[in-house]
Write an enzyme that holds these catalytic residues in place. Sequence first.
Site, short mmCIF file in Angstrom:
data_model
loop_
_atom_site.label_atom_id
_atom_site.label_comp_id
_atom_site.label_asym_id
_atom_site.label_seq_id
_atom_site.Cartn_x
_atom_site.Cartn_y
_atom_site.Cartn_z
N CYS A 1 0.84 -1.21 0.00
CA CYS A 1 0.00 0.00 0.00
C CYS A 1 0.87 1.25 0.00
O CYS A 1 1.84 1.35 0.75
CB CYS A 1 -0.91 -0.02 1.24
SG CYS A 1 -2.04 1.39 1.26
N CYS B 1 0.40 5.02 6.87
CA CYS B 1 -0.21 4.83 8.20
C CYS B 1 0.79 4.12 9.13
O CYS B 1 1.21 2.98 8.85
CB CYS B 1 -1.50 4.01 8.07
SG CYS B 1 -2.58 4.62 6.75
N CYS C 1 -19.46 -6.35 3.89
CA CYS C 1 -18.77 -5.13 4.29
C CYS C 1 -17.48 -5.06 3.47
O CYS C 1 -16.90 -6.10 3.14
CB CYS C 1 -18.44 -5.20 5.78
SG CYS C 1 -17.48 -3.77 6.35
N ARG D 1 -17.63 -2.62 18.16
CA ARG D 1 -16.88 -3.86 17.91
C ARG D 1 -15.54 -3.89 18.64
O ARG D 1 -14.71 -2.99 18.48
CB ARG D 1 -16.65 -4.07 16.41
CG ARG D 1 -15.89 -5.39 16.14
CD ARG D 1 -15.81 -5.76 14.66
NE ARG D 1 -17.12 -5.76 14.06
CZ ARG D 1 -17.53 -4.90 13.15
NH1 ARG D 1 -16.70 -4.00 12.67
NH2 ARG D 1 -18.75 -4.95 12.67
N CYS E 1 -19.41 1.90 8.89
CA CYS E 1 -18.62 1.24 9.93
C CYS E 1 -17.40 2.13 10.13
O CYS E 1 -16.56 2.25 9.23
CB CYS E 1 -18.21 -0.16 9.47
SG CYS E 1 -17.08 -0.98 10.61
N CYS F 1 0.52 0.43 10.30
CA CYS F 1 0.06 -0.62 9.39
C CYS F 1 1.17 -1.46 8.76
O CYS F 1 2.08 -0.93 8.09
CB CYS F 1 -0.78 0.01 8.27
SG CYS F 1 -1.55 -1.27 7.25
N CYS G 1 -16.33 -9.31 5.80
CA CYS G 1 -15.73 -8.00 5.53
C CYS G 1 -14.48 -8.17 4.68
O CYS G 1 -13.53 -8.85 5.09
CB CYS G 1 -15.41 -7.32 6.85
SG CYS G 1 -14.62 -5.73 6.61
N1 SAM Z 1 -6.60 0.49 3.20
C1 SAM Z 1 -7.89 0.74 3.69
C2 SAM Z 1 -7.93 1.88 4.68
O1 SAM Z 1 -6.91 2.21 5.27
O2 SAM Z 1 -9.00 2.44 4.86
C3 SAM Z 1 -8.56 -0.47 4.29
C4 SAM Z 1 -7.77 -1.45 5.12
S1 SAM Z 1 -7.05 -0.79 6.62
C5 SAM Z 1 -5.95 -2.07 7.06
C6 SAM Z 1 -8.41 -0.83 7.75
C7 SAM Z 1 -8.16 -0.38 9.17
O3 SAM Z 1 -7.44 -1.38 9.90
C8 SAM Z 1 -7.34 0.87 9.40
O4 SAM Z 1 -8.07 2.04 9.20
C9 SAM Z 1 -6.97 0.72 10.86
O5 SAM Z 1 -7.94 1.34 11.67
C10 SAM Z 1 -6.97 -0.79 11.07
N2 SAM Z 1 -5.61 -1.28 11.36
C11 SAM Z 1 -4.61 -1.44 10.46
N3 SAM Z 1 -3.48 -1.86 11.05
C12 SAM Z 1 -3.76 -1.98 12.38
C13 SAM Z 1 -3.00 -2.36 13.52
N4 SAM Z 1 -1.71 -2.69 13.41
N5 SAM Z 1 -3.62 -2.38 14.73
C14 SAM Z 1 -4.92 -2.02 14.82
N6 SAM Z 1 -5.69 -1.66 13.78
C15 SAM Z 1 -5.12 -1.61 12.57
C1 DTB Z 2 -11.14 -2.39 11.64
O1 DTB Z 2 -11.46 -1.37 12.28
N1 DTB Z 2 -10.23 -3.27 12.04
C2 DTB Z 2 -10.07 -4.30 11.05
C3 DTB Z 2 -11.11 -3.93 9.98
N2 DTB Z 2 -11.64 -2.70 10.47
C4 DTB Z 2 -10.73 -3.82 8.58
C5 DTB Z 2 -8.66 -4.44 10.58
C6 DTB Z 2 -7.67 -4.68 11.69
C7 DTB Z 2 -6.33 -4.89 11.07
C8 DTB Z 2 -5.28 -5.27 12.06
C9 DTB Z 2 -3.95 -5.42 11.43
C10 DTB Z 2 -3.88 -6.49 10.38
O2 DTB Z 2 -4.35 -7.63 10.61
O3 DTB Z 2 -3.29 -6.25 9.32
FE1 SF4 Z 3 -2.76 1.25 3.40
FE2 SF4 Z 3 -2.66 0.14 5.78
FE3 SF4 Z 3 -3.08 2.75 5.58
FE4 SF4 Z 3 -5.02 1.02 4.79
S1 SF4 Z 3 -4.24 1.31 6.86
S2 SF4 Z 3 -4.29 2.85 3.70
S3 SF4 Z 3 -3.73 -0.65 4.02
S4 SF4 Z 3 -1.22 1.66 4.95
#
Ligand code: SAM
Ligand code: DTB
Ligand code: SF4
Length: 340
Positions: free
Chosen positions: A72, A76, A147, A279, A207, A79, A116
């Site tokens: 990606c 973030c 979702c 959630r 959501c 992430c 989802c």
């Molecule tokens: N890329 C899209 C976005 O950012 O909207 C969708 C997928 S993203 C992984 C969805 C959500 O997962 C993020 O907004 C964040 O709130 C959550 N998330 C990602 N990495 C995480 C982590 N290490 N711990 C907790 N939540 C996480």
């Molecule tokens: C949300 O709030 N948490 C989920 C879902 N929406 C998409 C994702 C959590 C991701 C945690 C890190 C991972 O597994 O990559």
């Molecule tokens: Fe990309 Fe992760 Fe940010 Fe979603 S949360 S936009 S997957 S870097």
Amino acid sequence: MSAQSEDSSPVLDQYRLDPGAVRTDWTPAEVEALFGLPLNDLIFFAQCAHRRHFDANSVQVSTLLSIKTGGCPEDCAYCPQSIRYQTGLEREELMDLDEVVAAAKRAQAAGATRFCMGAAYRGPKPAQVRAIADMIREVKALGLETCATLGLLKEGQAEALRDAGLDYYNHNLDTSEAFYPKIIQTRTYADRLDTLERVRKAGLKVCCGGILGMGESRADRVALLHTLATLSAHPESVPINYLVQVEGTPLDGTAALEPLEFVRSVAVARILMPASHVRLSAGREAFPDELQALCFLAGANSLFYGDQLLTTGNPDTEQDDALFQRLGLHAEPALPDAAT
Ligand code: SAM
Ligand code: DTB
Ligand code: SF4
């Protein structure tokens, strides 16, 4: 000392008369006062709000699938899927339709009622929306709620997803507007609000939640929940994630959030958005049963089910089945119109 707890927060007087009333006019001072309540009082109010809108022992069950993993372009800081951090994650292209449908069938057989689909995009391109619309159509036809979380949406994309049968779109605010630039620089808070607005306008269910434990302050948690609770309508689903620290991401090594502060945040979310599903999301793998029980007591009534979130671990289904048994919880039935 009187047997009843003293009212230390006049700002809550009005609320105390009507716990569980759905309001979008919360003030920051009210949210702060809720956070500052004695824990017993806070949980009591959360329970009142919860029981006014829900069966208190029913938990909505969603299963996640990463339909496009890693690579990606966004930054973030939490992430593992960002291309900017060396997390050892293998990048994968968009999954084939058959694979997605097979995963949805497995999730449904295991007991999930919502599926989802998450993609590591800044936002989807038109061809990707078309491919994902096919996935949504087929998953919906199984009788599952659908979702998707695909990042920022452009004009018309929310409508296309809706027309394919999407029920919910997940897009998190993640944190307060003030703390946000410390976590993400490649897109703004306003960009996120704009996508949420598009989703709402298209008639999709929203959501939207955040992540706690990223080094933010109590004031940031107050501000995040205040923003969510004062959107034009409350998100139907509010994921509260506890940061999963992943090696290679900038947030790895962040001082852990005190678990009872997490419980407080769940309770405040429940009180502010009493008719929404709150959630208990990422981070559960590290939670002992007792902490999860406290979160349910504080008003959490939804979780991710299955041994994987998107790329990181989650309790396996046997563990969660045992937890439900231990706490006397049951899975919430799917919406009656899930297959329509
Ligand atoms: N890329 C899209 C976005 O950012 O909207 C969708 C997928 S993203 C992984 C969805 C959500 O997962 C993020 O907004 C964040 O709130 C959550 N998330 C990602 N990495 C995480 C982590 N290490 N711990 C907790 N939540 C996480
Ligand atoms: C949300 O709030 N948490 C989920 C879902 N929406 C998409 C994702 C959590 C991701 C945690 C890190 C991972 O597994 O990559
Ligand atoms: Fe990309 Fe992760 Fe940010 Fe979603 S949360 S936009 S997957 S870097």
